[in-house]
Design an enzyme around this catalytic site. Structure first.
Site, PDB file in Angstrom:
ATOM      1  N   ARG A  58       4.626  36.957 150.561  1.00  0.00           N
ATOM      2  CA  ARG A  58       4.051  38.297 150.517  1.00  0.00           C
ATOM      3  C   ARG A  58       2.662  38.328 151.159  1.00  0.00           C
ATOM      4  O   ARG A  58       1.849  37.434 151.002  1.00  0.00           O
ATOM      5  CB  ARG A  58       4.046  38.863 149.095  1.00  0.00           C
ATOM      6  CG  ARG A  58       2.983  38.353 148.163  1.00  0.00           C
ATOM      7  CD  ARG A  58       1.844  39.372 148.076  1.00  0.00           C
ATOM      8  NE  ARG A  58       0.816  38.928 147.166  1.00  0.00           N
ATOM      9  CZ  ARG A  58      -0.148  38.096 147.505  1.00  0.00           C
ATOM     10  NH1 ARG A  58      -0.193  37.581 148.712  1.00  0.00           N
ATOM     11  NH2 ARG A  58      -1.074  37.751 146.624  1.00  0.00           N
ATOM     12  N   ARG A  71     -12.345  45.383 142.322  1.00  0.00           N
ATOM     13  CA  ARG A  71     -12.331  44.668 141.032  1.00  0.00           C
ATOM     14  C   ARG A  71     -13.358  43.540 141.005  1.00  0.00           C
ATOM     15  O   ARG A  71     -13.992  43.274 139.991  1.00  0.00           O
ATOM     16  CB  ARG A  71     -10.918  44.124 140.794  1.00  0.00           C
ATOM     17  CG  ARG A  71     -10.702  43.462 139.452  1.00  0.00           C
ATOM     18  CD  ARG A  71      -9.231  43.471 139.023  1.00  0.00           C
ATOM     19  NE  ARG A  71      -8.284  43.213 140.080  1.00  0.00           N
ATOM     20  CZ  ARG A  71      -7.852  42.003 140.429  1.00  0.00           C
ATOM     21  NH1 ARG A  71      -8.305  40.952 139.805  1.00  0.00           N
ATOM     22  NH2 ARG A  71      -6.967  41.854 141.400  1.00  0.00           N
ATOM     23  N   ASP A  87      -6.120  35.018 148.590  1.00  0.00           N
ATOM     24  CA  ASP A  87      -4.659  35.132 148.456  1.00  0.00           C
ATOM     25  C   ASP A  87      -4.074  36.332 149.209  1.00  0.00           C
ATOM     26  O   ASP A  87      -3.110  36.940 148.762  1.00  0.00           O
ATOM     27  CB  ASP A  87      -4.257  35.156 146.970  1.00  0.00           C
ATOM     28  CG  ASP A  87      -4.745  36.416 146.266  1.00  0.00           C
ATOM     29  OD1 ASP A  87      -5.641  37.094 146.799  1.00  0.00           O
ATOM     30  OD2 ASP A  87      -4.206  36.726 145.188  1.00  0.00           O
ATOM     31  N   LYS A 127      -1.350  28.077 131.173  1.00  0.00           N
ATOM     32  CA  LYS A 127      -2.311  29.092 130.737  1.00  0.00           C
ATOM     33  C   LYS A 127      -2.053  29.397 129.260  1.00  0.00           C
ATOM     34  O   LYS A 127      -0.944  29.174 128.763  1.00  0.00           O
ATOM     35  CB  LYS A 127      -2.145  30.351 131.577  1.00  0.00           C
ATOM     36  CG  LYS A 127      -2.675  30.178 132.998  1.00  0.00           C
ATOM     37  CD  LYS A 127      -2.941  31.522 133.640  1.00  0.00           C
ATOM     38  CE  LYS A 127      -3.664  31.317 134.944  1.00  0.00           C
ATOM     39  NZ  LYS A 127      -4.084  32.574 135.563  1.00  0.00           N
ATOM     40  N   GLU A 154      -2.419  31.103 149.886  1.00  0.00           N
ATOM     41  CA  GLU A 154      -2.166  30.635 148.523  1.00  0.00           C
ATOM     42  C   GLU A 154      -0.682  30.315 148.369  1.00  0.00           C
ATOM     43  O   GLU A 154       0.168  31.151 148.694  1.00  0.00           O
ATOM     44  CB  GLU A 154      -2.559  31.680 147.484  1.00  0.00           C
ATOM     45  CG  GLU A 154      -2.404  31.084 146.082  1.00  0.00           C
ATOM     46  CD  GLU A 154      -2.571  32.092 144.949  1.00  0.00           C
ATOM     47  OE1 GLU A 154      -3.664  32.174 144.411  1.00  0.00           O
ATOM     48  OE2 GLU A 154      -1.586  32.774 144.625  1.00  0.00           O
ATOM     49  N   ALA A 166       7.883  33.960 134.502  1.00  0.00           N
ATOM     50  CA  ALA A 166       6.728  34.673 135.067  1.00  0.00           C
ATOM     51  C   ALA A 166       7.125  36.078 135.535  1.00  0.00           C
ATOM     52  O   ALA A 166       6.364  37.029 135.337  1.00  0.00           O
ATOM     53  CB  ALA A 166       6.140  33.871 136.225  1.00  0.00           C
ATOM     54  N   GLU A 169       7.651  38.226 132.375  1.00  0.00           N
ATOM     55  CA  GLU A 169       6.369  38.443 131.684  1.00  0.00           C
ATOM     56  C   GLU A 169       5.552  39.501 132.415  1.00  0.00           C
ATOM     57  O   GLU A 169       4.955  40.397 131.813  1.00  0.00           O
ATOM     58  CB  GLU A 169       5.592  37.117 131.618  1.00  0.00           C
ATOM     59  CG  GLU A 169       4.320  37.176 130.797  1.00  0.00           C
ATOM     60  CD  GLU A 169       3.071  37.324 131.640  1.00  0.00           C
ATOM     61  OE1 GLU A 169       1.989  37.417 131.057  1.00  0.00           O
ATOM     62  OE2 GLU A 169       3.171  37.375 132.885  1.00  0.00           O
TER      63      GLU A 169
HETATM   64  P1  0O2 Z   1       0.458  38.825 142.953  1.00  0.00           P
HETATM   65  O1  0O2 Z   1       1.035  40.071 143.498  1.00  0.00           O
HETATM   66  O2  0O2 Z   1       1.462  37.980 142.206  1.00  0.00           O
HETATM   67  O3  0O2 Z   1      -0.318  38.060 143.953  1.00  0.00           O
HETATM   68  P2  0O2 Z   1      -5.736  30.662 141.300  1.00  0.00           P
HETATM   69  O4  0O2 Z   1      -7.193  30.972 141.496  1.00  0.00           O
HETATM   70  O5  0O2 Z   1      -4.833  31.566 142.093  1.00  0.00           O
HETATM   71  O6  0O2 Z   1      -5.375  29.242 141.484  1.00  0.00           O
HETATM   72  P3  0O2 Z   1      -5.970  31.967 138.853  1.00  0.00           P
HETATM   73  O7  0O2 Z   1      -7.421  31.810 138.705  1.00  0.00           O
HETATM   74  O8  0O2 Z   1      -5.195  31.885 137.592  1.00  0.00           O
HETATM   75  O9  0O2 Z   1      -5.369  30.890 139.813  1.00  0.00           O
HETATM   76  O10 0O2 Z   1      -5.713  33.307 139.620  1.00  0.00           O
HETATM   77  P4  0O2 Z   1      -5.144  34.657 139.125  1.00  0.00           P
HETATM   78  O11 0O2 Z   1      -5.824  35.653 140.002  1.00  0.00           O
HETATM   79  O12 0O2 Z   1      -5.265  34.812 137.632  1.00  0.00           O
HETATM   80  O13 0O2 Z   1      -3.593  34.595 139.441  1.00  0.00           O
HETATM   81  C1  0O2 Z   1      -3.142  34.423 140.746  1.00  0.00           C
HETATM   82  C2  0O2 Z   1      -1.673  34.707 140.800  1.00  0.00           C
HETATM   83  O14 0O2 Z   1      -0.979  33.780 139.946  1.00  0.00           O
HETATM   84  C3  0O2 Z   1      -1.274  36.071 140.275  1.00  0.00           C
HETATM   85  O15 0O2 Z   1      -1.307  36.972 141.327  1.00  0.00           O
HETATM   86  C4  0O2 Z   1       0.149  35.830 139.787  1.00  0.00           C
HETATM   87  O16 0O2 Z   1       1.043  35.820 140.895  1.00  0.00           O
HETATM   88  C5  0O2 Z   1       0.077  34.423 139.260  1.00  0.00           C
HETATM   89  N1  0O2 Z   1      -0.268  34.394 137.820  1.00  0.00           N
HETATM   90  C6  0O2 Z   1      -1.386  33.887 137.284  1.00  0.00           C
HETATM   91  N2  0O2 Z   1      -1.372  33.995 135.950  1.00  0.00           N
HETATM   92  C7  0O2 Z   1      -0.212  34.614 135.629  1.00  0.00           C
HETATM   93  C8  0O2 Z   1       0.392  34.993 134.389  1.00  0.00           C
HETATM   94  O17 0O2 Z   1      -0.150  34.811 133.317  1.00  0.00           O
HETATM   95  N3  0O2 Z   1       1.609  35.588 134.466  1.00  0.00           N
HETATM   96  C9  0O2 Z   1       2.245  35.809 135.640  1.00  0.00           C
HETATM   97  N4  0O2 Z   1       3.448  36.404 135.605  1.00  0.00           N
HETATM   98  N5  0O2 Z   1       1.690  35.457 136.841  1.00  0.00           N
HETATM   99  C10 0O2 Z   1       0.488  34.865 136.827  1.00  0.00           C
HETATM  100  P5  0O2 Z   1      -1.637  38.505 141.100  1.00  0.00           P
HETATM  101  O18 0O2 Z   1      -2.943  38.781 141.732  1.00  0.00           O
HETATM  102  O19 0O2 Z   1      -1.484  38.878 139.656  1.00  0.00           O
HETATM  103  O20 0O2 Z   1      -0.568  39.289 141.893  1.00  0.00           O
END
Ligand code: 0O2
Length: 213
Positions: A58, A71, A87, A127, A154, A166, A169
């Site tokens: 994506r 944000r 990302d 997490k 990413e 995931a 959730e």
């Molecule tokens: P989208 O549309 O999925 O991109 P990182 O810095 O990325 O190594 P960090 O700090 O946890 O890790 O980053 P962040 O911003 O919390 O999460 C990055 C992406 O990881 C999210 O993208 C999700 O795809 C996935 N992710 C992280 N935590 C969770 C969670 O608790 N549940 C689910 N389902 N996905 C998670 P975005 O930005 O949400 O959207």
């Protein structure tokens, strides 16, 4: 947000070169995707087995880039997006077994022109809500007609079971009309499901190890 394709409508304004900027990340996705496909082909030929179930790709939409910049309290502009968001280009690699997740991450990051900027192991250290996955922040070279552009990508690597959890959730979280917050009871239940799913991954890995013997 969906892990589907892009829109080039530009809420960031008519900045010079927005399309070029956005396309750079699309090219980076294609670069990493091709490299993964080549690795899988090689792995398949050598081991008669493919460690990757499928790959989702994506490109963050301009709207989503804007939303993230707001944000993060950052200026909404192309240079700011370049500097503050890692990302914009994202790939999610879904593997069959846990050992495949680490094997794929290792094969990709061993390539000497790919720089591993950060490695987060949410499998060994899930997490608090139970989320499991590997998060790799990479810098990847993209070759254009007259230049090489190092572009952030990413890559999330996880098993089918982790991806199943995931996805559900995330859907549940967005279904709540409470700014993405879910009740404590649901959180506890979701975490319990994540634990069951992790145990399932362990058992499937053991079966796979037995079969390989
Ligand atoms: P989208 O549309 O999925 O991109 P990182 O810095 O990325 O190594 P960090 O700090 O946890 O890790 O980053 P962040 O911003 O919390 O999460 C990055 C992406 O990881 C999210 O993208 C999700 O795809 C996935 N992710 C992280 N935590 C969770 C969670 O608790 N549940 C689910 N389902 N996905 C998670 P975005 O930005 O949400 O959207």
């Amino acid at each position: 947000m969906k892990w589907t394709d892009q829109s080039l409508k530009n809420p960031l304004g008519e900045q010079e070169g927005f399309k070029l900027f956005h396309r750079e990340y699309d090219d980076a996705i294609q670069t990493v995707n091709t490299r993964l496909e080549i690795l899988v082909n090689d792995f398949q030929v050598r081991n008669d087995y493919s460690p990757i179930h499928h790959i989702d790709k994506r490109l963050k939409t301009p709207e989503s880039i804007e939303e993230k910049l707001v944000r993060l309290n950052c200026e909404v502009s192309v240079p700011s997006a370049r500097e503050n968001i890692r990302d914009i280009a994202g790939l999610r690699v879904i593997c069959n077994f846990i050992e495949d997740v680490y094997a794929v991450a290792d094969m990709l990051t061993s390539q000497d022109d790919i720089e591993l900027v950060s490695f987060k192991d949410y499998i060994k250290n899930p997490k608090p809500n139970g989320y499991r996955s590997l998060h790799l922040a990479l810098n990847v070279p993209v070759y254009h007609i007259d230049s090489k552009v190092i572009t952030p990508v990413e890559v999330q690597v996880r098993t089918v079971a982790m991806d199943f959890w995931a996805s559900l959730e995330r859907q549940l979280r967005y279904k709540q009309n409470n700014e993405g917050k879910i009740s404590e009871k649901t959180n506890i239940e979701l975490k319990a499901c994540a634990e069951v799913s992790a145990k399932l991954d362990e058992r499937m890995q053991k079966i796979f190890d037995e079969v390989k013997k």
